[in-house]
Write a protein that holds these residues in place. Structure first.
Motif, short mmCIF file in Angstrom:
data_model
loop_
_atom_site.label_atom_id
_atom_site.label_comp_id
_atom_site.label_asym_id
_atom_site.label_seq_id
_atom_site.Cartn_x
_atom_site.Cartn_y
_atom_site.Cartn_z
N ALA A 130 0.83 -1.21 0.00
CA ALA A 130 0.00 0.00 0.00
C ALA A 130 0.86 1.25 0.00
CB ALA A 130 -0.94 -0.01 1.20
N ALA A 131 1.98 1.23 0.72
CA ALA A 131 2.89 2.38 0.72
C ALA A 131 3.48 2.60 -0.67
CB ALA A 131 4.00 2.17 1.74
N TYR A 132 3.82 1.51 -1.35
CA TYR A 132 4.30 1.61 -2.73
C TYR A 132 3.20 2.19 -3.62
CZ TYR A 132 5.69 0.26 -7.42
OH TYR A 132 5.98 0.29 -8.75
N GLY A 133 1.96 1.77 -3.39
CA GLY A 133 0.84 2.30 -4.16
C GLY A 133 0.61 3.78 -3.94
N VAL A 134 0.83 4.24 -2.72
CA VAL A 134 0.69 5.67 -2.43
C VAL A 134 1.74 6.46 -3.20
CG1 VAL A 134 0.97 7.42 -0.62
CG2 VAL A 134 -0.37 5.38 -0.17
N ILE A 135 2.97 5.99 -3.18
CA ILE A 135 4.05 6.68 -3.90
C ILE A 135 3.76 6.69 -5.40
CG2 ILE A 135 6.50 6.56 -4.49
CD1 ILE A 135 6.93 5.42 -1.65
N ARG A 136 3.33 5.58 -5.93
CA ARG A 136 3.02 5.49 -7.36
C ARG A 136 1.85 6.40 -7.72
NH1 ARG A 136 2.16 -0.07 -10.76
NH2 ARG A 136 1.80 0.96 -12.75
N SER A 137 0.83 6.44 -6.86
CA SER A 137 -0.33 7.30 -7.12
C SER A 137 0.06 8.78 -7.05
CB SER A 137 -1.44 7.01 -6.11
OG SER A 137 -1.94 5.71 -6.28
N LEU A 138 0.97 9.12 -6.17
CA LEU A 138 1.44 10.51 -6.11
C LEU A 138 2.14 10.90 -7.41
CD1 LEU A 138 2.78 10.85 -2.46
CD2 LEU A 138 0.96 12.18 -3.52
N ARG A 139 2.96 9.99 -7.94
CA ARG A 139 3.66 10.29 -9.19
C ARG A 139 2.68 10.46 -10.35
NH1 ARG A 139 7.51 5.72 -10.11
NH2 ARG A 139 7.36 5.09 -7.97
N GLU A 140 1.60 9.70 -10.34
CA GLU A 140 0.61 9.77 -11.42
C GLU A 140 -0.49 10.79 -11.16
OE1 GLU A 140 -0.84 5.80 -11.94
OE2 GLU A 140 1.13 5.02 -12.51
N LYS A 141 -0.41 11.47 -10.01
CA LYS A 141 -1.41 12.48 -9.61
C LYS A 141 -2.82 11.89 -9.52
CE LYS A 141 1.19 16.39 -11.38
NZ LYS A 141 2.38 15.71 -11.82
N ASN A 142 -2.89 10.68 -8.98
CA ASN A 142 -4.16 10.00 -8.77
C ASN A 142 -4.53 10.18 -7.29
OD1 ASN A 142 -6.30 8.29 -8.49
ND2 ASN A 142 -5.22 6.44 -9.15
N PHE A 143 -5.31 11.22 -7.01
CA PHE A 143 -5.54 11.61 -5.63
C PHE A 143 -6.49 10.67 -4.89
CE2 PHE A 143 -4.27 15.56 -7.77
CZ PHE A 143 -3.06 15.72 -7.13
#
Length: 61
Positions: free
Chosen positions: A18-31
């Protein structure tokens, strides 16, 4: 294998993914992904910490 160790491993893996998913979502601007990921990290991170405290690691007999 005692149940406490299995729970700690599963909760830790879910928290790290989930932490990896948060970082990836931040890079893709998926709030929405960031919001859900932070919630998942908070809940499963808390479960991980409390399982380690309650059951001990390694398991206390």
């Amino acid at each position: 294998m005692p149940t406490g160790i299995i729970l700690v491993v599963i909760f830790t893996l879910v928290t790290l993914l989930a932490a990896y998913g948060v970082i990836r979502s931040l890079r893709e601007k998926n709030f929405l992904g960031v919001l859900l990921g932070i919630g998942t990290v908070a809940v499963f991170g808390w479960f991980t910490i409390m399982t380690v405290i309650y059951h001990g690691y390694p398991v206390a007999h």
